[in-house]
Design an enzyme around this catalytic site. Structure first.
Site, mmCIF file in Angstrom:
data_model
loop_
_atom_site.group_PDB
_atom_site.id
_atom_site.type_symbol
_atom_site.label_atom_id
_atom_site.label_comp_id
_atom_site.label_asym_id
_atom_site.label_seq_id
_atom_site.Cartn_x
_atom_site.Cartn_y
_atom_site.Cartn_z
ATOM 1 N N GLY A 249 0.841 -1.078 -0.044
ATOM 2 C CA GLY A 249 -0.082 -0.080 0.118
ATOM 3 C C GLY A 249 0.776 1.467 -0.052
ATOM 4 C CD GLU A 291 1.394 -9.789 0.498
ATOM 5 O OE1 GLU A 291 1.377 -10.905 0.483
ATOM 6 O OE2 GLU A 291 0.420 -9.114 0.734
ATOM 7 N N PRO A 292 4.853 -4.986 -1.646
ATOM 8 C CG PRO A 292 7.139 -4.376 -2.054
ATOM 9 C CD PRO A 292 6.358 -5.359 -1.230
ATOM 10 N N GLY A 293 3.712 -3.472 -4.583
ATOM 11 C CA GLY A 293 3.300 -3.476 -6.143
ATOM 12 C C GLY A 293 3.497 -2.384 -6.614
ATOM 13 N NE ARG A 294 -0.810 2.422 -5.546
ATOM 14 C CZ ARG A 294 -1.947 2.598 -6.067
ATOM 15 N NH1 ARG A 294 -2.355 3.188 -6.838
ATOM 16 N NH2 ARG A 294 -3.054 1.812 -5.250
ATOM 17 C CE1 TYR A 335 -10.732 2.000 -6.964
ATOM 18 C CE2 TYR A 335 -8.519 2.204 -8.265
ATOM 19 C CZ TYR A 335 -9.708 1.329 -7.756
ATOM 20 O OH TYR A 335 -9.279 0.209 -7.659
ATOM 21 C CB CYS A 362 -19.259 4.472 -27.166
ATOM 22 S SG CYS A 362 -20.960 5.265 -27.920
ATOM 23 C CD GLU A 363 -19.948 3.871 -21.212
ATOM 24 O OE1 GLU A 363 -20.394 4.755 -20.561
ATOM 25 O OE2 GLU A 363 -20.606 2.707 -21.483
ATOM 26 C CE1 TYR A 391 -3.926 -2.735 -8.473
ATOM 27 C CE2 TYR A 391 -2.553 -0.938 -7.627
ATOM 28 C CZ TYR A 391 -3.127 -2.030 -7.649
ATOM 29 O OH TYR A 391 -2.939 -2.656 -6.484
#
Length: 432
Positions: A249, A291-294, A335, A362-363, A391
């Site tokens: 995180g 558990e680092p990811g980002r 987000y 198309c949004e 992500y």
């Protein structure tokens, strides 16, 4: 000037990443294009691993949280740096194994693992399964009995810590789909149940309080809560807790407003809590897993687009359309995540306009960002969105049957494709 240290401007006024001209990369590989700086990824891996060695005497393991970016090459890369991985699905597990990952260095997560996924984990011999609920423990115990195996499990615990982040990415509070709650006694009962299961080895506990956290207080509080729980397990159940998995995180800089601490500062602050508590309570230091990811992949990536139409609505806003959007980066629509963007072929020029970057889906909500400072741009310019290594590819989709971009790694003066750009044939491959 830029949110990531690997970004710069060359003599042509173009944006560079790791010394590579992004405009030239766009010409060579096409757009949209994910570009990842391998040297920066390796540097971040080493920073975390060195921190484990420094603050815990090597008594721990860094597991790359592969949900942020999963492909065979990234698994090979983190393994070469001595890291394990955490996976949250059969697909991630299969990819990691296909890339040659040591299964003993895999943590298998997920709040609703299927029976097939649990069978895969047992067949591959993953090192740790992080159990999320009683039903899952019963399923693992039954599968082990049928196959003559034993499984090392950790229990995911909700420490009740507010991570001060977006509601959708807070996972440590009591009202969460993840894990066992401490406040209700649920977690303690889960430990007792795990100890009674013949085919389960209860080896530890896990927590994760959220994502994109920019200070140490939440991590420190969570560590202390978990240590108190370990002491309770020891004192009341006479059971050893070998592993303490404190999750990840750690935040990164997406815009100038973000001010993350150096990763070592997070590690040191938490280690002080762990060492002090264990010494005062005559407890052995647990094996620490993070558990680092980002924080490993995020700053190392940029996404390159080609600018298409530009629509000026006087006194309201200016839309700049790109050849990608929510299909390759859904984080804004999910987000309202903020990013920094640069016109790559005008990177030396001032950002003297404010625009909304619109995708091609198309949004109406298909945006990369609103009210973003940007250089004057025209159709055909190359737009770079920074800090997209986490992500983005992993959350990409084929909505509107758009093709997923290629992923290119850069290192040592060379660039190479590690994930091919999808083709139209790929789009219809599974159609009958």
């Amino acid at each position: 000037m830029f949110v990531s240290k690997n970004l710069d401007v060359n003599e042509n006024g173009n944006l560079t990443i790791g010394g590579f001209d992004t405009v030239e990369l766009a010409k060579k590989y096409g757009t949209p294009l994910y570009v990842m700086d391998e040297d920066m990824i390796r540097s971040h891996c080493r920073s975390f691993k060195e921190s484990i060695d420094k603050f815990y005497g090597g008594n721990g393991l860094v597991c790359y949280a592969s949900k942020v970016f999963s492909c065979k090459e990234i698994y090979r890369l983190v393994a070469s740096e001595g890291l394990g991985v955490d996976v949250v699905s059969g697909g991630e597990l299969y990819t990691a194994i296909a890339a040659g990952t040591d299964p003993k260095k895999i943590c298998m997560h997920g709040n609703n693992k299927t029976i097939d996924e649990l069978k895969m984990a047992l067949e591959y011999g993953v090192g740790r399964i992080v159990a999320d609920n009683i039903y899952e423990m019963k399923s693992i115990d039954k599968l082990c009995a049928e196959t003559g195996k034993k499984a090392d499990i950790l229990l995911r615990i909700k420490p009740g810590v507010d991570a001060h982040t977006h509601n959708f990415i807070r996972t440590g509070q009591i009202d969460s789909k993840f894990g066992f709650a401490l406040e209700t006694g649920e977690a303690f009962e889960a430990v007792k149940f795990a100890l009674e299961c013949t085919n389960l080895n209860f080896v530890g506990i896990h927590c994760h309080i959220g994502s994109q956290i920019l200070d140490t207080q939440g991590f420190e509080a969570a560590a202390e809560v978990m240590l108190v729980f370990i002491k309770k397990i020891r004192d009341e159940l006479n059971a050893e807790v070998r592993d303490l998995n404190l999750g990840g995180g750690f935040g990164i800089q997406y815009t100038e407003a973000d001010d993350p601490l150096p990763y070592e500062a997070f590690m040191e602050a938490v280690s002080l809590i762990v060492h002090k508590f264990c010494k005062e309570n005559d407890m052995p230091l647990p094996f620490i897993i993070i558990e680092p990811g980002r924080s490993i992949a995020g700053p190392a990536g940029v996404t390159l687009y080609t600018v298409g139409g530009k629509k000026i609505i006087p006194n309201i806003r200016t839309y700049v359309s790109i050849d990608g959007g929510m299909c390759d980066n859904p984080r804004y629509i999910l987000y309202q995540s903020e990013y920094d963007a640069v016109v790559a072929n005008k990177a030396s020029e001032p950002k003297n306009t404010v625009v909304t970057i619109a995708g091609k889906c198309c949004e109406s909500g298909d945006l990369i960002g609103e009210n973003m400072p940007l250089q004057e741009c025209e159709p055909g310019d190359i737009l770079a969105v920074c800090a997209t290594g986490a992500y983005n590819y992993s959350m990409s989709s084929n909505y509107n049957r758009l093709l997923k971009p290629a992923v290119v790694f850069i290192k040592g003066g060379e660039s190479r494709v590690v994930v091919r750009r999808e083709t139209l044939e790929d789009i219809i491959r599974n159609d009958i």
